[in-house]
Design a protein around this motif. Structure first.
Motif, PDB file in Angstrom:
ATOM      1  N   PHE A  21      -4.264   7.846  -5.766  1.00 59.78           N
ATOM      2  CA  PHE A  21      -3.198   7.540  -4.846  1.00 59.78           C
ATOM      3  C   PHE A  21      -2.751   5.890  -4.987  1.00 59.78           C
ATOM      4  O   PHE A  21      -3.788   5.159  -4.838  1.00 59.78           O
ATOM      5  CB  PHE A  21      -3.588   7.746  -3.391  1.00 59.78           C
ATOM      6  N   VAL A  22      -1.441   5.569  -5.437  1.00 61.45           N
ATOM      7  CA  VAL A  22      -1.128   4.233  -5.723  1.00 61.45           C
ATOM      8  C   VAL A  22      -0.116   3.788  -4.666  1.00 61.45           C
ATOM      9  O   VAL A  22       0.530   2.731  -4.599  1.00 61.45           O
ATOM     10  CB  VAL A  22      -0.633   3.927  -6.897  1.00 61.45           C
ATOM     11  N   GLY A  23       0.113   4.344  -3.442  1.00 57.57           N
ATOM     12  CA  GLY A  23       1.188   4.205  -2.451  1.00 57.57           C
ATOM     13  C   GLY A  23       0.841   3.261  -1.175  1.00 57.57           C
ATOM     14  O   GLY A  23       0.918   3.475  -0.095  1.00 57.57           O
ATOM     15  N   LEU A  24       0.095   2.045  -1.540  1.00 56.23           N
ATOM     16  CA  LEU A  24      -0.530   1.463  -0.586  1.00 56.23           C
ATOM     17  C   LEU A  24       0.634   0.776   0.173  1.00 56.23           C
ATOM     18  O   LEU A  24       0.410   0.710   1.576  1.00 56.23           O
ATOM     19  CB  LEU A  24      -1.550   0.542  -1.184  1.00 56.23           C
ATOM     20  N   HIS A  25       1.610   0.598  -0.438  1.00 50.49           N
ATOM     21  CA  HIS A  25       2.968   0.032   0.206  1.00 50.49           C
ATOM     22  C   HIS A  25       3.436   0.941   1.326  1.00 50.49           C
ATOM     23  O   HIS A  25       4.450   0.518   2.404  1.00 50.49           O
ATOM     24  CB  HIS A  25       3.735  -0.605  -0.720  1.00 50.49           C
ATOM     25  N   SER A  26       3.111   2.090   1.362  1.00 50.76           N
ATOM     26  CA  SER A  26       3.674   3.118   2.028  1.00 50.76           C
ATOM     27  C   SER A  26       2.553   3.785   3.352  1.00 50.76           C
ATOM     28  O   SER A  26       3.025   4.609   4.143  1.00 50.76           O
ATOM     29  CB  SER A  26       3.959   4.421   1.403  1.00 50.76           C
ATOM     30  N   LEU A  27       1.605   2.923   3.637  1.00 55.91           N
ATOM     31  CA  LEU A  27       0.669   3.382   4.515  1.00 55.91           C
ATOM     32  C   LEU A  27       1.233   2.853   5.873  1.00 55.91           C
ATOM     33  O   LEU A  27       1.967   1.906   6.006  1.00 55.91           O
ATOM     34  CB  LEU A  27      -0.681   2.551   4.325  1.00 55.91           C
ATOM     35  N   LYS A  28       1.099   3.685   6.808  1.00 53.74           N
ATOM     36  CA  LYS A  28       1.137   3.262   8.240  1.00 53.74           C
ATOM     37  C   LYS A  28       0.182   2.669   9.179  1.00 53.74           C
ATOM     38  O   LYS A  28      -1.087   3.468   9.104  1.00 53.74           O
ATOM     39  CB  LYS A  28       1.711   4.694   9.091  1.00 53.74           C
TER      40      LYS A  28
END
Length: 185
Positions: free
Chosen positions: A166-173
């Motif tokens: 998972f590389v979507g750290l920018h999309s974490l809430k």
């Protein structure tokens, strides 16, 4: 990791790690005893014999993240019982009535997830042996959108084709309380 990827990773993790979401475990001996006990039990399970590389370290990282989240939320949910893996395929927060998993990974790496995620996951970074940062919640849609097989470090895991990074750290809430987490679901 390529230099550009590393710079982006460092920027994102540095922006997500805060004093408010960083937890030092109150009782590290609970984690130590669990890892010792689970290693004895898992030594007899076929898939653990096949994939035993760094297994104690992986258990320490995963269970450490769960214990850190439990401490962060002030809610008891961690299951310290040890048994056959087939009996433990439930979401990590199911005791709290939530179908949510937890993925903990060492700083510098991306969390490993199933290629077709069906439930949200809380992403946690292990900063050192007893300190963890609760980065945030990724929905199943976000998990299924932002992934990269090239970030899997284990050649044997990559060759199985069932998991990805998972590389979507920018999309974490992000969340600060259990109530905040529930509102995100």
């Amino acid at each position: 990791m390529k230099l550009v990827d590393k710079l982006i990773y460092d920027y994102l993790t540095n922006s997500l790690i805060t004093n408010e979401n960083t937890i030092t475990l109150n009782n590290i001996s609970v984690l130590d005893e669990f890892v010792k006990s689970v290693m004895v039990k898992k030594a007899t399970e076929k898939h653990h014999i096949i994939d035993s590389y760094n297994e104690a370290k992986r258990w320490r990282t995963g269970m450490g993240g769960e214990l850190a989240l439990e401490q962060f939320l002030g809610k008891n949910f961690v299951d310290l019982t040890i048994g056959d893996s087939k009996n433990y395929h439930t979401p990590d927060l199911s005791k709290l009535g939530l179908s949510v998993g937890i993925k903990t990974v060492e700083l510098g790496k991306f969390p490993i997830i199933f290629k077709n995620s069906k439930k949200p996951e809380i992403i946690i970074l292990k900063l050192n042996d007893d300190t963890f940062s609760i980065l945030g919640l990724a929905s199943a849609n976000v998990l299924n959108k932002y992934y990269d097989d090239e970030q899997i470090l284990s050649p044997s895991l990559k060759s199985r084709g069932t998991k990805t990074a998972f590389v979507g750290l920018h999309s974490l809430k992000t969340f600060k309380t259990f109530e905040d987490l529930v509102k995100l679901l």
